[in-house]
Design a protein around this motif. Sequence first.
Motif, PDB file in Angstrom:
ATOM      1  N   PRO A  37       0.812  -1.219   0.000  1.00  0.00           N
ATOM      2  CA  PRO A  37       0.000   0.000   0.000  1.00  0.00           C
ATOM      3  C   PRO A  37       0.846   1.269   0.000  1.00  0.00           C
ATOM      4  N   GLY A  38       1.967   1.275   0.733  1.00  0.00           N
ATOM      5  CA  GLY A  38       2.821   2.453   0.804  1.00  0.00           C
ATOM      6  C   GLY A  38       3.515   2.718  -0.523  1.00  0.00           C
ATOM      7  N   GLY A  39       4.237   1.737  -1.035  1.00  0.00           N
ATOM      8  CA  GLY A  39       4.990   1.913  -2.280  1.00  0.00           C
ATOM      9  C   GLY A  39       4.077   2.149  -3.465  1.00  0.00           C
ATOM     10  N   PHE A  40       2.956   1.446  -3.486  1.00  0.00           N
ATOM     11  CA  PHE A  40       1.985   1.616  -4.575  1.00  0.00           C
ATOM     12  C   PHE A  40       1.504   3.058  -4.645  1.00  0.00           C
ATOM     13  N   GLY A  63       0.184  -4.284  -3.938  1.00  0.00           N
ATOM     14  CA  GLY A  63      -0.767  -4.504  -2.847  1.00  0.00           C
ATOM     15  C   GLY A  63      -0.153  -5.118  -1.603  1.00  0.00           C
ATOM     16  N   GLY A  64       1.017  -5.746  -1.739  1.00  0.00           N
ATOM     17  CA  GLY A  64       1.738  -6.253  -0.567  1.00  0.00           C
ATOM     18  C   GLY A  64       0.927  -7.234   0.259  1.00  0.00           C
ATOM     19  N   VAL A  65       0.952  -7.032   1.563  1.00  0.00           N
ATOM     20  CA  VAL A  65       0.259  -7.954   2.478  1.00  0.00           C
ATOM     21  C   VAL A  65      -1.217  -8.080   2.089  1.00  0.00           C
ATOM     22  N   GLY A  72      -6.623  -8.576   2.432  1.00  0.00           N
ATOM     23  CA  GLY A  72      -7.902  -8.214   1.812  1.00  0.00           C
ATOM     24  C   GLY A  72      -8.919  -7.441   2.635  1.00  0.00           C
ATOM     25  N   SER A  73      -8.574  -6.969   3.828  1.00  0.00           N
ATOM     26  CA  SER A  73      -9.645  -6.294   4.567  1.00  0.00           C
ATOM     27  C   SER A  73      -9.835  -4.883   4.016  1.00  0.00           C
ATOM     28  N   ALA A  74     -11.064  -4.551   3.689  1.00  0.00           N
ATOM     29  CA  ALA A  74     -11.378  -3.254   3.090  1.00  0.00           C
ATOM     30  C   ALA A  74     -11.990  -2.350   4.153  1.00  0.00           C
ATOM     31  N   GLY A 152       8.207  -9.173 -10.487  1.00  0.00           N
ATOM     32  CA  GLY A 152       9.195 -10.247 -10.560  1.00  0.00           C
ATOM     33  C   GLY A 152      10.610  -9.708 -10.433  1.00  0.00           C
ATOM     34  N   THR A 153      10.749  -8.607  -9.719  1.00  0.00           N
ATOM     35  CA  THR A 153      12.052  -7.942  -9.591  1.00  0.00           C
ATOM     36  C   THR A 153      12.342  -7.690  -8.114  1.00  0.00           C
ATOM     37  N   SER A 154      13.427  -8.277  -7.639  1.00  0.00           N
ATOM     38  CA  SER A 154      13.778  -8.120  -6.217  1.00  0.00           C
ATOM     39  C   SER A 154      14.851  -7.074  -6.028  1.00  0.00           C
ATOM     40  N   PHE A 155      14.596  -6.190  -5.107  1.00  0.00           N
ATOM     41  CA  PHE A 155      15.634  -5.245  -4.680  1.00  0.00           C
ATOM     42  C   PHE A 155      16.703  -6.035  -3.925  1.00  0.00           C
ATOM     43  N   VAL A 156      17.969  -5.756  -4.269  1.00  0.00           N
ATOM     44  CA  VAL A 156      19.071  -6.508  -3.658  1.00  0.00           C
ATOM     45  C   VAL A 156      19.987  -5.615  -2.832  1.00  0.00           C
ATOM     46  N   GLY A 227       5.018 -13.264  12.872  1.00  0.00           N
ATOM     47  CA  GLY A 227       4.524 -13.056  11.517  1.00  0.00           C
ATOM     48  C   GLY A 227       3.449 -14.079  11.213  1.00  0.00           C
ATOM     49  N   GLY A 228       2.844 -13.955  10.060  1.00  0.00           N
ATOM     50  CA  GLY A 228       1.764 -14.880   9.749  1.00  0.00           C
ATOM     51  C   GLY A 228       1.578 -15.102   8.265  1.00  0.00           C
ATOM     52  N   LEU A 229       1.015 -16.239   7.963  1.00  0.00           N
ATOM     53  CA  LEU A 229       0.693 -16.618   6.587  1.00  0.00           C
ATOM     54  C   LEU A 229      -0.821 -16.771   6.509  1.00  0.00           C
ATOM     55  N   LEU A 230      -1.442 -16.013   5.621  1.00  0.00           N
ATOM     56  CA  LEU A 230      -2.885 -16.116   5.483  1.00  0.00           C
ATOM     57  C   LEU A 230      -3.218 -17.061   4.342  1.00  0.00           C
ATOM     58  N   TRP A 231      -4.328 -17.767   4.480  1.00  0.00           N
ATOM     59  CA  TRP A 231      -4.737 -18.694   3.428  1.00  0.00           C
ATOM     60  C   TRP A 231      -6.249 -18.691   3.342  1.00  0.00           C
ATOM     61  N   VAL A 362       5.525 -10.202   7.838  1.00  0.00           N
ATOM     62  CA  VAL A 362       6.237  -9.815   9.063  1.00  0.00           C
ATOM     63  C   VAL A 362       5.440  -8.695   9.706  1.00  0.00           C
ATOM     64  N   ARG A 363       4.961  -8.910  10.894  1.00  0.00           N
ATOM     65  CA  ARG A 363       4.169  -7.857  11.554  1.00  0.00           C
ATOM     66  C   ARG A 363       5.057  -6.820  12.218  1.00  0.00           C
ATOM     67  N   ASP A 364       6.228  -7.237  12.596  1.00  0.00           N
ATOM     68  CA  ASP A 364       7.100  -6.328  13.339  1.00  0.00           C
ATOM     69  C   ASP A 364       8.499  -6.425  12.758  1.00  0.00           C
ATOM     70  N   THR A 425       7.717   4.998   3.869  1.00  0.00           N
ATOM     71  CA  THR A 425       6.249   4.851   3.803  1.00  0.00           C
ATOM     72  C   THR A 425       5.813   3.652   4.646  1.00  0.00           C
ATOM     73  N   GLY A 426       4.509   3.557   4.822  1.00  0.00           N
ATOM     74  CA  GLY A 426       3.865   2.357   5.354  1.00  0.00           C
ATOM     75  C   GLY A 426       4.413   1.873   6.670  1.00  0.00           C
ATOM     76  N   ALA A 427       4.647   0.555   6.732  1.00  0.00           N
ATOM     77  CA  ALA A 427       5.127  -0.046   7.972  1.00  0.00           C
ATOM     78  C   ALA A 427       6.578   0.314   8.251  1.00  0.00           C
ATOM     79  N   SER A 428       7.232   1.021   7.323  1.00  0.00           N
ATOM     80  CA  SER A 428       8.642   1.397   7.505  1.00  0.00           C
ATOM     81  C   SER A 428       8.806   2.829   8.002  1.00  0.00           C
TER      82      SER A 428
HETATM   83  C1  LIG Z   1       0.117 -11.335   8.669  1.00  0.00           C
HETATM   84  C2  LIG Z   1      -0.306  -9.898   8.679  1.00  0.00           C
HETATM   85  C3  LIG Z   1      -1.634  -9.568   8.935  1.00  0.00           C
HETATM   86  C4  LIG Z   1      -2.041  -8.228   8.934  1.00  0.00           C
HETATM   87  N1  LIG Z   1      -3.346  -7.926   9.183  1.00  0.00           N
HETATM   88  C5  LIG Z   1      -3.774  -6.648   9.028  1.00  0.00           C
HETATM   89  C6  LIG Z   1      -5.157  -6.309   9.159  1.00  0.00           C
HETATM   90  O1  LIG Z   1      -5.978  -7.153   9.506  1.00  0.00           O
HETATM   91  N2  LIG Z   1      -5.546  -5.040   8.908  1.00  0.00           N
HETATM   92  C7  LIG Z   1      -4.649  -4.066   8.552  1.00  0.00           C
HETATM   93  O2  LIG Z   1      -5.036  -2.937   8.257  1.00  0.00           O
HETATM   94  N3  LIG Z   1      -3.316  -4.343   8.503  1.00  0.00           N
HETATM   95  C8  LIG Z   1      -2.879  -5.610   8.716  1.00  0.00           C
HETATM   96  N4  LIG Z   1      -1.553  -5.896   8.648  1.00  0.00           N
HETATM   97  C9  LIG Z   1      -0.604  -4.788   8.517  1.00  0.00           C
HETATM   98  C10 LIG Z   1      -0.500  -4.280   7.116  1.00  0.00           C
HETATM   99  O3  LIG Z   1      -0.773  -5.293   6.210  1.00  0.00           O
HETATM  100  C11 LIG Z   1       0.902  -3.765   6.860  1.00  0.00           C
HETATM  101  O4  LIG Z   1       1.294  -2.910   7.881  1.00  0.00           O
HETATM  102  C12 LIG Z   1       0.923  -3.016   5.532  1.00  0.00           C
HETATM  103  O5  LIG Z   1       0.624  -3.908   4.481  1.00  0.00           O
HETATM  104  C13 LIG Z   1       2.280  -2.393   5.327  1.00  0.00           C
HETATM  105  O6  LIG Z   1       2.289  -1.792   4.079  1.00  0.00           O
HETATM  106  P1  LIG Z   1       3.646  -1.568   3.336  1.00  0.00           P
HETATM  107  O7  LIG Z   1       3.290  -0.961   2.027  1.00  0.00           O
HETATM  108  O8  LIG Z   1       4.584  -0.850   4.221  1.00  0.00           O
HETATM  109  O9  LIG Z   1       4.289  -3.022   3.144  1.00  0.00           O
HETATM  110  P2  LIG Z   1       3.763  -4.420   2.633  1.00  0.00           P
HETATM  111  O10 LIG Z   1       2.304  -4.528   2.557  1.00  0.00           O
HETATM  112  O11 LIG Z   1       4.507  -5.414   3.463  1.00  0.00           O
HETATM  113  O12 LIG Z   1       4.316  -4.473   1.143  1.00  0.00           O
HETATM  114  C14 LIG Z   1       5.683  -4.511   0.874  1.00  0.00           C
HETATM  115  C15 LIG Z   1       5.879  -4.890  -0.570  1.00  0.00           C
HETATM  116  O13 LIG Z   1       7.260  -4.803  -0.859  1.00  0.00           O
HETATM  117  C16 LIG Z   1       7.675  -5.950  -1.554  1.00  0.00           C
HETATM  118  N5  LIG Z   1       9.081  -6.197  -1.251  1.00  0.00           N
HETATM  119  C17 LIG Z   1       9.624  -6.433  -0.047  1.00  0.00           C
HETATM  120  N6  LIG Z   1      10.928  -6.631  -0.161  1.00  0.00           N
HETATM  121  C18 LIG Z   1      11.209  -6.508  -1.466  1.00  0.00           C
HETATM  122  C19 LIG Z   1      12.400  -6.618  -2.226  1.00  0.00           C
HETATM  123  N7  LIG Z   1      13.573  -6.906  -1.652  1.00  0.00           N
HETATM  124  N8  LIG Z   1      12.343  -6.454  -3.556  1.00  0.00           N
HETATM  125  C20 LIG Z   1      11.164  -6.168  -4.172  1.00  0.00           C
HETATM  126  N9  LIG Z   1      10.001  -6.070  -3.515  1.00  0.00           N
HETATM  127  C21 LIG Z   1      10.031  -6.233  -2.170  1.00  0.00           C
HETATM  128  C22 LIG Z   1       6.776  -7.053  -1.048  1.00  0.00           C
HETATM  129  O14 LIG Z   1       6.694  -8.121  -1.963  1.00  0.00           O
HETATM  130  C23 LIG Z   1       5.453  -6.314  -0.865  1.00  0.00           C
HETATM  131  O15 LIG Z   1       4.666  -6.353  -2.029  1.00  0.00           O
HETATM  132  C24 LIG Z   1      -1.107  -7.212   8.680  1.00  0.00           C
HETATM  133  C25 LIG Z   1       0.233  -7.536   8.431  1.00  0.00           C
HETATM  134  C26 LIG Z   1       0.626  -8.864   8.436  1.00  0.00           C
HETATM  135  C27 LIG Z   1       2.061  -9.181   8.147  1.00  0.00           C
END
Ligand SMILES: Cc1cc2nc3c(=O)[nH]c(=O)nc-3n(C[C@H](O)[C@H](O)[C@H](O)COP(=O)(O)OP(=O)(O)OC[C@H]3O[C@@H](n4cnc5c(N)ncnc54)[C@H](O)[C@@H]3O)c2cc1C
Length: 477
Positions: A37-40, A63-65, A72-74, A152-156, A227-231, A362-364, A425-428
Motif C-alpha cells: 500500500p505504501g509503495g503503490f 498490494g503487498g500484504v 484483503g480487509s477493506a 518479478g524484480t527483487s531489490f538486492v 509473523g503470519g501466513l494467510l490462506w 512480518v508484523r514487526d 512509507t507504510g510499515a517502515s
Molecule cells: C500477517 C499480517 C496480517 C495483517 N493484518 C492486518 C489487518 O488485519 N488489517 C490491517 O489494516 N493491517 C494488517 N496488517 C498490517 C498491514 O498489512 C501492513 O502494515 C501493511 O501492508 C504495510 O504496508 P507496506 O506498504 O509498508 O508493506 P507491505 O504490505 O509489506 O508491502 C511490501 C511490498 O514490498 C515488496 N518487497 C519487499 N521486499 C522486497 C524486495 N527486496 N524487492 C522487491 N520487492 C520487495 C513485497 O513483496 C510487498 O509487495 C497485517 C500484516 C501482516 C504481516
Amino acid sequence: MTAANEFTTEVQRPAIVVKRDVPIAYEADVVVVGAGPGGFAAALQAARMGASVVLVERFDMPGGVHTSGLQGSADIGVGGIHTELMQRFAADGYIYTATEHTHPGWAGNPLSHYERNKEPGSAFTRMTFNPEGAGCVMANMLQEAGVTALYGTSFVDAIVTRGTGNDSISAIVVENASGLQGIAGKIFIEGSGTSELVARAGAPFVRGGGGQPEGTGWDGVERPIPGGLLWTMSGIDFQKLAAHQESAKDPLLHKLMAEAAASGDLPEAVYRPRMAGKNVYGDAYIGHPTLDMSPIAADGTYVLWQNVPYEWALHMDDDAADHAKAKRALRAFINVEAKFLRKYVPGFENATVSGIGRFVGVRDGRHPIGEYVVNLDDVKAGRTFRDAVTKPMTKTFFWGGHRKYTFEVPFRCFLPKRIDNMILTGASLSFEYKTLFMVMRNFPWCTQTGEIAGFAAARCIERKIKPKEFEFNTPYF
Ligand SMILES: Cc1cc2nc3c(=O)[nH]c(=O)nc-3n(C[C@H](O)[C@H](O)[C@H](O)COP(=O)(O)OP(=O)(O)OC[C@H]3O[C@@H](n4cnc5c(N)ncnc54)[C@H](O)[C@@H]3O)c2cc1C
C-alpha cells in the motif's frame, strides 16, 4: 552497502566476494522499492504529479500484504488514493460485504477473527476485497499513470554515495529475469514493508521481530509479535458448522480436535492450544488447528490465519534461515489443518484450499530511526507538529490504556537519518513499536503515507531540492 558497480554478497563463514559490473537499466526521478500500500500509492502519486517513476516489486502484483498476502480487509475510504481504490475495487466487482443477513450466527461466534466479541446475532458489516482482483486493479492504475512497474524484480542492494554530511543513494541493484540490473534515481522511496532499503543503504534502525525491546503488550505481558501466513478456503458451509457447534456444545471444536488427535490426525507438534488472553490479540489469535477465520471475496470463502508460534521468536525479515523455517512450517501446518477440517468438521466436507499467501508477512520488522521517531508520549500528549502531514487524527491505542487519542504525525518521521534522498512509507515509517503496531500500519494509513511520500517526492523533483529541505507546512489529508 557496496561501492558503485560492485555487488558483494556476504555470507557468514567462509565469506565469498562476488564482483561484477551491473548495467544501469533504468533511470528515473523517483525509484520505489516494494509495491505494498505504501509503495503503490507513492509511485502512483509521484507519477500523477509528473515525475518519472520506476517501481520494483518481487511478486507479480501491487498490494503487498493486502493482495499477495491475502489480507484483503477493506475499509470505508479515508480520502485520496485510498478512497479511489475502494471505489475502483467496487466498480470492478471486487468488494465483498458480509453482514448478519449473509452470515447469520457469525457475530459472537468464537471462530470469527473479527466479530467474535460481538453480541451473538448482532449486526455487523465486514468488507473485504478480492486480493487477486484488487491486484489487477492496482496494476492497471499504475499502468494508467505511466509508472514503470517491474514485477518479478527483487531489490538486492543500494549504491550509496558518501557525502560530507549525510549520504545519498545513487542507484539500487535489483535481480530479475535479466539478472542483476541497476536502477539510478534522484529520490528513493522505502516501500518494502520491512525497511530493506533502509538497511541496505546503511540508515539506522531498531531491529524488529522476536521479543520486543519495550517488553510488554497492552496487557503488560511480555511477548513477541509473530509473523503470519494467510490462506483461504472455499466451499465452506458456515450454517452447517454453526449448527454443529451448537448441537455438539463444542463452540471451539475442542471435541473434534481431541478426536482427531486421538486418531493421529493432529500431530502433537502441530497442536497449539489457545492462549486464553495471553497474547496481543486476545484469546484466538494463534493456535492451529483452532479456527480463526473471516469471510472474504465470495460466499463460502473464508480467510484463515496461520501464525508463527510465539516462542519461535523468528526474525523473518533479516534472517534467511528463520524465513525459510517459517515458510516450511506454516505450509505444513496449513496442510494438516485443511485435512483436519475436511475430515472432522461439519460444513467443511466440500471445502478446498483456494489460496495461500505468497509470503509469510512480518508484523514487526525493522523500525527505521528517522529525523523524528513518533512515540507513545507524543500520542498521549496530543503533541502538535509544525510539519504535520495530516490534520489531527483520532485512533485507539492498545498501549496507553486501550483508549482513543488525538494526535499528529510529523513529516520528519518519513525521513530516515543519514540518507538524504530517501522517503519512508507504510510499515517502515519512523515510529516506535508501540505506536506502529496495530494502529499506524493498517491498510488505509499505509496508503495515505505512500500518497504523502509520493507527493513530497514529486514536489522535491520539481523544485530540485532534497526531501530534507522540503518544508511540509500544510497537512496533506
Ligand atoms: C500477517 C499480517 C496480517 C495483517 N493484518 C492486518 C489487518 O488485519 N488489517 C490491517 O489494516 N493491517 C494488517 N496488517 C498490517 C498491514 O498489512 C501492513 O502494515 C501493511 O501492508 C504495510 O504496508 P507496506 O506498504 O509498508 O508493506 P507491505 O504490505 O509489506 O508491502 C511490501 C511490498 O514490498 C515488496 N518487497 C519487499 N521486499 C522486497 C524486495 N527486496 N524487492 C522487491 N520487492 C520487495 C513485497 O513483496 C510487498 O509487495 C497485517 C500484516 C501482516 C504481516
